[in-house]
Design an enzyme around this catalytic site. Sequence first.
Site, PDB file in Angstrom:
ATOM      1  N   GLU A  17      17.510 -23.551  11.501  1.00 29.83           N
ATOM      2  CA  GLU A  17      17.648 -23.522  10.055  1.00 29.83           C
ATOM      3  C   GLU A  17      16.469 -24.193   9.351  1.00 29.83           C
ATOM      4  O   GLU A  17      16.181 -23.902   8.202  1.00 29.83           O
ATOM      5  CB  GLU A  17      18.987 -24.186   9.690  1.00 29.83           C
ATOM      6  CG  GLU A  17      19.393 -24.141   8.243  1.00 29.83           C
ATOM      7  CD  GLU A  17      19.065 -25.448   7.551  1.00 29.83           C
ATOM      8  OE1 GLU A  17      19.171 -25.484   6.307  1.00 29.83           O
ATOM      9  OE2 GLU A  17      18.699 -26.412   8.237  1.00 29.83           O
TER      10      GLU A  17
ATOM     11  N   HIS B 232      23.174 -23.537   9.879  1.00 34.42           N
ATOM     12  CA  HIS B 232      23.026 -24.990   9.737  1.00 34.42           C
ATOM     13  C   HIS B 232      23.785 -25.700  10.851  1.00 34.42           C
ATOM     14  O   HIS B 232      23.261 -26.633  11.489  1.00 34.42           O
ATOM     15  CB  HIS B 232      23.558 -25.395   8.361  1.00 34.42           C
ATOM     16  CG  HIS B 232      23.105 -26.737   7.884  1.00 34.42           C
ATOM     17  ND1 HIS B 232      23.713 -27.911   8.260  1.00 34.42           N
ATOM     18  CD2 HIS B 232      22.103 -27.086   7.040  1.00 34.42           C
ATOM     19  CE1 HIS B 232      23.115 -28.930   7.670  1.00 34.42           C
ATOM     20  NE2 HIS B 232      22.138 -28.461   6.918  1.00 34.42           N
TER      21      HIS B 232
END
Length: 345
Positions: free
Chosen positions: A10, A313
Amino acid sequence: MIEIDGSTGEGGGQILRTSLALSMCTGQPFTLTRIRAGRSKPGLMRQHLTCVMAAAEVSGAEVQGAALNSQSLTFVPGKPRAGDYSFSVGTAGSCTLVLQTVWPALLFAEGPSRLLLKGGTHNPMAPPFHFLARSYVPLMRRLGADSELSLRRLGFYPAGGGEIVATISSANDTLHPFDLIDRGAAQDAYAECFAPALPSTIARRELDALGALLGWQGDQLRVGAARQHEGPGNALLATLAFEHLTEVFTQFGEKGLNAEKVAGDLALEVSTYQASTAALGEHLADQWALPLALAVWKRQRAASYTCTALTAHAKTNFEMIARFLPVRFSSTQIDSGWLVKLEPN
Protein backbone atom coordinates in the site's frame (compact mmCIF):
# COMPACT_ATOMS: atom_id res chain seq x y z
CA MET A 1 19.29 -4.50 10.67
CA ILE A 2 15.95 -5.06 8.96
CA GLU A 3 15.82 -3.34 5.58
CA ILE A 4 12.37 -2.18 4.43
CA ASP A 5 11.19 -0.69 1.14
CA GLY A 6 8.53 1.91 1.94
CA SER A 7 6.95 1.50 -1.49
CA THR A 8 5.91 -2.07 -0.62
CA GLY A 9 2.23 -2.91 -0.96
CA GLU A 10 0.00 0.00 0.00
CA GLY A 11 3.07 2.24 0.31
CA GLY A 12 1.78 4.62 3.00
CA GLY A 13 2.59 5.75 6.51
CA GLN A 14 1.41 2.51 8.13
CA ILE A 15 4.68 0.88 7.05
CA LEU A 16 6.58 3.48 9.08
CA ARG A 17 4.33 3.24 12.14
CA THR A 18 4.30 -0.56 12.26
CA SER A 19 8.08 -0.65 11.82
CA LEU A 20 8.61 1.86 14.65
CA ALA A 21 6.21 0.05 16.98
CA LEU A 22 7.65 -3.42 16.47
CA SER A 23 11.24 -2.21 16.43
CA MET A 24 10.68 -0.87 19.94
CA CYS A 25 8.86 -4.03 21.06
CA THR A 26 11.52 -6.43 19.78
CA GLY A 27 14.71 -4.35 19.98
CA GLN A 28 15.41 -4.88 16.28
CA PRO A 29 16.77 -1.87 14.38
CA PHE A 30 15.58 -1.09 10.86
CA THR A 31 16.31 1.04 7.83
CA LEU A 32 13.35 2.31 5.84
CA THR A 33 13.80 3.73 2.34
CA ARG A 34 11.35 5.24 -0.16
CA ILE A 35 9.12 6.39 2.71
CA ARG A 36 5.50 6.90 1.63
CA ALA A 37 6.49 6.41 -1.98
CA GLY A 38 2.89 5.56 -2.78
CA ARG A 39 1.65 9.03 -1.82
CA SER A 40 1.37 12.27 -3.83
CA LYS A 41 3.69 13.95 -1.30
CA PRO A 42 6.28 11.29 -0.41
CA GLY A 43 8.53 11.37 2.64
CA LEU A 44 7.91 12.28 6.24
CA MET A 45 5.16 14.82 6.86
CA ARG A 46 4.61 16.48 10.24
CA GLN A 47 2.52 13.70 11.80
CA HIS A 48 4.97 11.01 10.59
CA LEU A 49 7.93 12.93 11.98
CA THR A 50 6.08 13.28 15.30
CA CYS A 51 5.66 9.47 15.32
CA VAL A 52 9.41 9.05 14.80
CA MET A 53 10.34 11.51 17.53
CA ALA A 54 7.80 10.03 19.95
CA ALA A 55 9.19 6.54 19.35
CA ALA A 56 12.73 7.83 19.83
CA GLU A 57 11.80 9.46 23.14
CA VAL A 58 9.95 6.41 24.47
CA SER A 59 12.77 4.01 23.60
CA GLY A 60 15.89 6.22 23.75
CA ALA A 61 16.54 5.36 20.12
CA GLU A 62 19.34 6.51 17.84
CA VAL A 63 17.78 7.94 14.68
CA GLN A 64 19.09 9.10 11.33
CA GLY A 65 16.91 10.81 8.71
CA ALA A 66 14.33 12.29 11.08
CA ALA A 67 13.47 15.43 9.11
CA LEU A 68 10.50 16.78 7.20
CA ASN A 69 10.21 15.28 3.71
CA SER A 70 12.95 12.73 4.43
CA GLN A 71 12.49 9.55 2.39
CA SER A 72 14.87 7.35 4.36
CA LEU A 73 15.20 6.58 8.06
CA THR A 74 17.42 4.45 10.30
CA PHE A 75 16.05 3.61 13.73
CA VAL A 76 18.02 1.81 16.45
CA PRO A 77 15.81 1.41 19.55
CA GLY A 78 16.67 1.10 23.19
CA LYS A 79 14.38 -0.39 25.82
CA PRO A 80 10.89 1.16 26.10
CA ARG A 81 10.60 3.35 29.19
CA ALA A 82 7.46 4.07 31.20
CA GLY A 83 6.78 7.69 32.05
CA ASP A 84 4.76 10.85 31.50
CA TYR A 85 4.98 11.99 27.88
CA SER A 86 3.62 14.86 25.83
CA PHE A 87 3.60 14.77 22.03
CA SER A 88 2.23 17.49 19.76
CA VAL A 89 1.86 17.14 16.00
CA GLY A 90 1.83 20.93 15.69
CA THR A 91 -0.76 20.78 12.89
CA ALA A 92 -4.11 19.09 12.33
CA GLY A 93 -2.22 15.85 11.64
CA SER A 94 -3.58 12.85 13.54
CA CYS A 95 -2.46 12.47 17.14
CA THR A 96 -4.24 9.09 17.31
CA LEU A 97 -1.69 7.70 14.86
CA VAL A 98 1.10 8.97 17.11
CA LEU A 99 -0.58 7.20 20.01
CA GLN A 100 -0.85 3.92 18.13
CA THR A 101 2.85 4.09 17.24
CA VAL A 102 4.06 4.11 20.85
CA TRP A 103 1.17 2.21 22.47
CA PRO A 104 2.53 -1.33 21.76
CA ALA A 105 6.00 -0.52 23.09
CA LEU A 106 4.65 0.95 26.34
CA LEU A 107 2.91 -2.37 26.99
CA PHE A 108 6.41 -3.79 27.56
CA ALA A 109 7.67 -0.98 29.78
CA GLU A 110 8.16 -1.67 33.49
CA GLY A 111 5.29 0.49 34.72
CA PRO A 112 2.28 2.56 33.66
CA SER A 113 2.61 5.53 31.33
CA ARG A 114 0.55 8.66 30.82
CA LEU A 115 0.50 10.46 27.49
CA LEU A 116 -0.85 13.86 26.48
CA LEU A 117 -1.28 14.01 22.70
CA LYS A 118 -2.13 17.15 20.73
CA GLY A 119 -3.27 17.48 17.13
CA GLY A 120 -6.17 16.12 15.13
CA THR A 121 -8.52 13.82 17.03
CA HIS A 122 -10.97 13.20 14.17
CA ASN A 123 -9.20 12.94 10.83
CA PRO A 124 -9.97 11.18 7.55
CA MET A 125 -7.58 8.27 6.94
CA ALA A 126 -6.88 7.85 10.68
CA PRO A 127 -8.71 6.17 13.57
CA PRO A 128 -10.91 8.81 15.28
CA PHE A 129 -10.83 9.09 19.06
CA HIS A 130 -14.25 7.46 19.47
CA PHE A 131 -13.18 4.44 17.41
CA LEU A 132 -10.19 3.91 19.71
CA ALA A 133 -12.18 4.49 22.90
CA ARG A 134 -15.16 2.29 22.02
CA SER A 135 -13.75 -0.36 19.66
CA TYR A 136 -10.02 -0.69 20.28
CA VAL A 137 -9.60 -0.14 24.04
CA PRO A 138 -12.14 -2.82 25.10
CA LEU A 139 -10.40 -5.39 22.90
CA MET A 140 -7.02 -4.36 24.30
CA ARG A 141 -8.35 -4.94 27.81
CA ARG A 142 -9.55 -8.41 26.82
CA LEU A 143 -6.05 -9.01 25.47
CA GLY A 144 -4.65 -8.22 28.92
CA ALA A 145 -3.50 -4.69 28.08
CA ASP A 146 -5.36 -2.27 30.34
CA SER A 147 -5.63 1.25 28.92
CA GLU A 148 -7.80 4.33 29.33
CA LEU A 149 -8.47 7.22 26.95
CA SER A 150 -10.08 10.59 27.58
CA LEU A 151 -10.88 13.38 25.14
CA ARG A 152 -10.06 16.90 26.32
CA ARG A 153 -10.54 18.86 23.11
CA LEU A 154 -11.87 18.03 19.67
CA GLY A 155 -9.41 18.61 16.85
CA PHE A 156 -10.45 18.77 13.18
CA TYR A 157 -8.64 19.72 9.98
CA PRO A 158 -7.37 22.39 9.38
CA ALA A 159 -7.26 23.91 12.87
CA GLY A 160 -6.16 20.85 14.84
CA GLY A 161 -5.67 21.71 18.49
CA GLY A 162 -7.30 18.56 19.85
CA GLU A 163 -6.09 16.87 23.04
CA ILE A 164 -6.22 13.24 24.14
CA VAL A 165 -4.96 11.78 27.41
CA ALA A 166 -3.99 8.10 27.40
CA THR A 167 -3.01 5.89 30.34
CA ILE A 168 -1.29 2.65 29.35
CA SER A 169 -0.48 -0.10 31.83
CA SER A 170 2.37 -2.58 31.49
CA ALA A 171 1.16 -5.85 29.98
CA ASN A 172 4.36 -7.83 29.53
CA ASP A 173 3.11 -10.63 31.80
CA THR A 174 -0.61 -10.37 31.09
CA LEU A 175 -1.03 -10.54 27.30
CA HIS A 176 -3.09 -13.51 26.17
CA PRO A 177 -4.38 -14.06 22.61
CA PHE A 178 -8.03 -14.92 22.04
CA ASP A 179 -10.26 -15.77 19.09
CA LEU A 180 -12.82 -13.27 17.89
CA ILE A 181 -15.06 -15.15 15.49
CA ASP A 182 -18.53 -13.73 16.03
CA ARG A 183 -20.08 -10.47 17.26
CA GLY A 184 -22.47 -11.95 19.77
CA ALA A 185 -25.92 -10.51 20.39
CA ALA A 186 -26.69 -6.96 19.28
CA GLN A 187 -26.95 -4.57 22.23
CA ASP A 188 -27.16 -1.01 20.93
CA ALA A 189 -27.01 1.12 17.78
CA TYR A 190 -26.86 4.90 17.63
CA ALA A 191 -25.47 7.84 15.68
CA GLU A 192 -23.79 11.06 16.79
CA CYS A 193 -22.86 14.20 14.93
CA PHE A 194 -20.02 16.41 16.11
CA ALA A 195 -20.16 19.75 14.33
CA PRO A 196 -18.44 22.41 16.47
CA ALA A 197 -18.61 26.02 15.23
CA LEU A 198 -21.09 25.08 12.49
CA PRO A 199 -24.83 25.83 12.26
CA SER A 200 -26.85 23.37 14.32
CA THR A 201 -28.99 22.60 11.28
CA ILE A 202 -26.08 20.73 9.69
CA ALA A 203 -25.95 18.14 12.47
CA ARG A 204 -29.72 17.74 12.46
CA ARG A 205 -29.88 17.25 8.69
CA GLU A 206 -27.16 14.61 8.74
CA LEU A 207 -28.77 12.73 11.60
CA ASP A 208 -32.25 12.88 10.09
CA ALA A 209 -30.95 11.66 6.72
CA LEU A 210 -29.03 8.81 8.37
CA GLY A 211 -32.03 7.86 10.47
CA ALA A 212 -34.25 7.67 7.39
CA LEU A 213 -31.76 5.39 5.64
CA LEU A 214 -31.10 3.05 8.57
CA GLY A 215 -34.50 3.14 10.26
CA TRP A 216 -33.04 4.76 13.40
CA GLN A 217 -34.99 7.34 15.37
CA GLY A 218 -35.35 9.15 18.69
CA ASP A 219 -32.45 8.65 21.10
CA GLN A 220 -30.56 6.75 18.41
CA LEU A 221 -29.85 10.11 16.71
CA ARG A 222 -27.74 12.31 18.96
CA VAL A 223 -26.02 15.66 18.57
CA GLY A 224 -22.56 15.14 20.07
CA ALA A 225 -21.91 16.76 23.44
CA ALA A 226 -20.28 20.18 23.18
CA ARG A 227 -16.57 20.10 23.96
CA GLN A 228 -13.77 22.57 23.72
CA HIS A 229 -12.40 22.83 20.21
CA GLU A 230 -10.08 24.91 18.04
CA GLY A 231 -12.25 25.48 15.01
CA PRO A 232 -15.04 24.16 12.81
CA GLY A 233 -15.39 20.49 12.03
CA ASN A 234 -17.93 17.85 11.13
CA ALA A 235 -17.88 14.13 11.95
CA LEU A 236 -20.89 11.82 11.69
CA LEU A 237 -20.46 8.59 13.67
CA ALA A 238 -22.44 5.34 13.88
CA THR A 239 -21.80 3.02 16.82
CA LEU A 240 -22.93 -0.62 16.78
CA ALA A 241 -22.49 -2.42 20.10
CA PHE A 242 -22.51 -6.21 20.34
CA GLU A 243 -21.84 -8.74 23.07
CA HIS A 244 -18.23 -9.35 22.01
CA LEU A 245 -17.20 -6.06 20.40
CA THR A 246 -18.27 -2.57 19.38
CA GLU A 247 -17.77 -1.10 15.91
CA VAL A 248 -17.62 2.63 15.15
CA PHE A 249 -17.97 4.00 11.62
CA THR A 250 -17.23 7.61 10.69
CA GLN A 251 -17.78 9.96 7.77
CA PHE A 252 -16.52 13.53 7.62
CA GLY A 253 -18.30 16.56 6.27
CA GLU A 254 -16.43 19.27 4.40
CA LYS A 255 -17.12 22.40 2.44
CA GLY A 256 -19.17 21.65 -0.66
CA LEU A 257 -20.34 18.23 0.59
CA ASN A 258 -24.00 18.25 1.53
CA ALA A 259 -25.40 16.63 4.65
CA GLU A 260 -27.33 13.98 2.73
CA LYS A 261 -24.15 12.81 0.98
CA VAL A 262 -22.31 12.44 4.30
CA ALA A 263 -25.23 10.49 5.76
CA GLY A 264 -25.57 8.33 2.66
CA ASP A 265 -21.91 7.33 2.69
CA LEU A 266 -22.12 6.39 6.37
CA ALA A 267 -25.35 4.44 5.88
CA LEU A 268 -23.68 2.42 3.12
CA GLU A 269 -20.74 1.62 5.39
CA VAL A 270 -23.04 0.51 8.20
CA SER A 271 -25.30 -1.50 5.89
CA THR A 272 -22.30 -3.30 4.37
CA TYR A 273 -21.15 -4.33 7.84
CA GLN A 274 -24.67 -5.39 8.85
CA ALA A 275 -24.97 -7.55 5.73
CA SER A 276 -22.10 -9.71 7.00
CA THR A 277 -21.86 -11.81 10.15
CA ALA A 278 -18.07 -11.46 10.47
CA ALA A 279 -16.86 -9.89 13.71
CA LEU A 280 -14.60 -7.02 12.65
CA GLY A 281 -15.12 -4.33 10.06
CA GLU A 282 -12.35 -3.71 7.57
CA HIS A 283 -10.63 -0.95 9.59
CA LEU A 284 -10.68 -2.78 12.92
CA ALA A 285 -9.41 -5.90 11.13
CA ASP A 286 -6.33 -3.89 10.16
CA GLN A 287 -5.86 -2.20 13.55
CA TRP A 288 -6.27 -5.43 15.53
CA ALA A 289 -3.55 -7.36 13.72
CA LEU A 290 -0.54 -5.85 15.51
CA PRO A 291 -1.58 -6.20 19.18
CA LEU A 292 -2.94 -9.70 18.55
CA ALA A 293 0.32 -10.68 16.85
CA LEU A 294 2.26 -9.46 19.90
CA ALA A 295 0.13 -11.68 22.15
CA VAL A 296 0.56 -14.68 19.82
CA TRP A 297 4.33 -14.12 19.85
CA LYS A 298 4.56 -13.72 23.61
CA ARG A 299 2.39 -16.72 24.50
CA GLN A 300 3.27 -18.92 21.51
CA ARG A 301 -0.39 -19.65 20.98
CA ALA A 302 -2.44 -19.23 17.81
CA ALA A 303 -5.46 -16.93 17.50
CA SER A 304 -7.92 -15.97 14.80
CA TYR A 305 -10.63 -13.50 13.90
CA THR A 306 -13.22 -12.94 11.20
CA CYS A 307 -13.65 -9.71 9.28
CA THR A 308 -15.90 -8.32 6.59
CA ALA A 309 -13.07 -7.40 4.19
CA LEU A 310 -9.28 -7.41 3.87
CA THR A 311 -7.95 -4.15 2.45
CA ALA A 312 -4.60 -3.56 0.76
CA HIS A 313 -3.72 -1.54 3.87
CA ALA A 314 -4.37 -4.58 6.08
CA LYS A 315 -2.42 -6.97 3.86
CA THR A 316 0.56 -4.61 3.84
CA ASN A 317 0.35 -4.40 7.62
CA PHE A 318 0.39 -8.21 7.86
CA GLU A 319 3.57 -8.27 5.75
CA MET A 320 5.30 -5.67 7.93
CA ILE A 321 4.36 -7.43 11.17
CA ALA A 322 5.83 -10.69 9.87
CA ARG A 323 9.12 -8.90 9.14
CA PHE A 324 9.61 -8.22 12.85
CA LEU A 325 7.75 -11.01 14.65
CA PRO A 326 8.06 -14.80 14.22
CA VAL A 327 4.38 -15.16 13.39
CA ARG A 328 2.58 -16.03 10.18
CA PHE A 329 -0.73 -14.79 8.86
CA SER A 330 -3.13 -16.82 6.76
CA SER A 331 -6.48 -15.72 5.41
CA THR A 332 -9.36 -17.73 4.01
CA GLN A 333 -12.45 -16.34 2.35
CA ILE A 334 -15.66 -17.42 4.07
CA ASP A 335 -19.34 -16.77 3.39
CA SER A 336 -19.47 -13.68 5.60
CA GLY A 337 -16.05 -12.25 4.70
CA TRP A 338 -12.62 -13.53 5.77
CA LEU A 339 -11.08 -15.72 8.46
CA VAL A 340 -7.64 -14.51 9.53
CA LYS A 341 -5.37 -16.86 11.50
CA LEU A 342 -2.15 -15.94 13.32
CA GLU A 343 0.26 -18.66 14.36
CA PRO A 344 3.72 -18.58 15.95
CA ASN A 345 6.55 -19.69 13.67
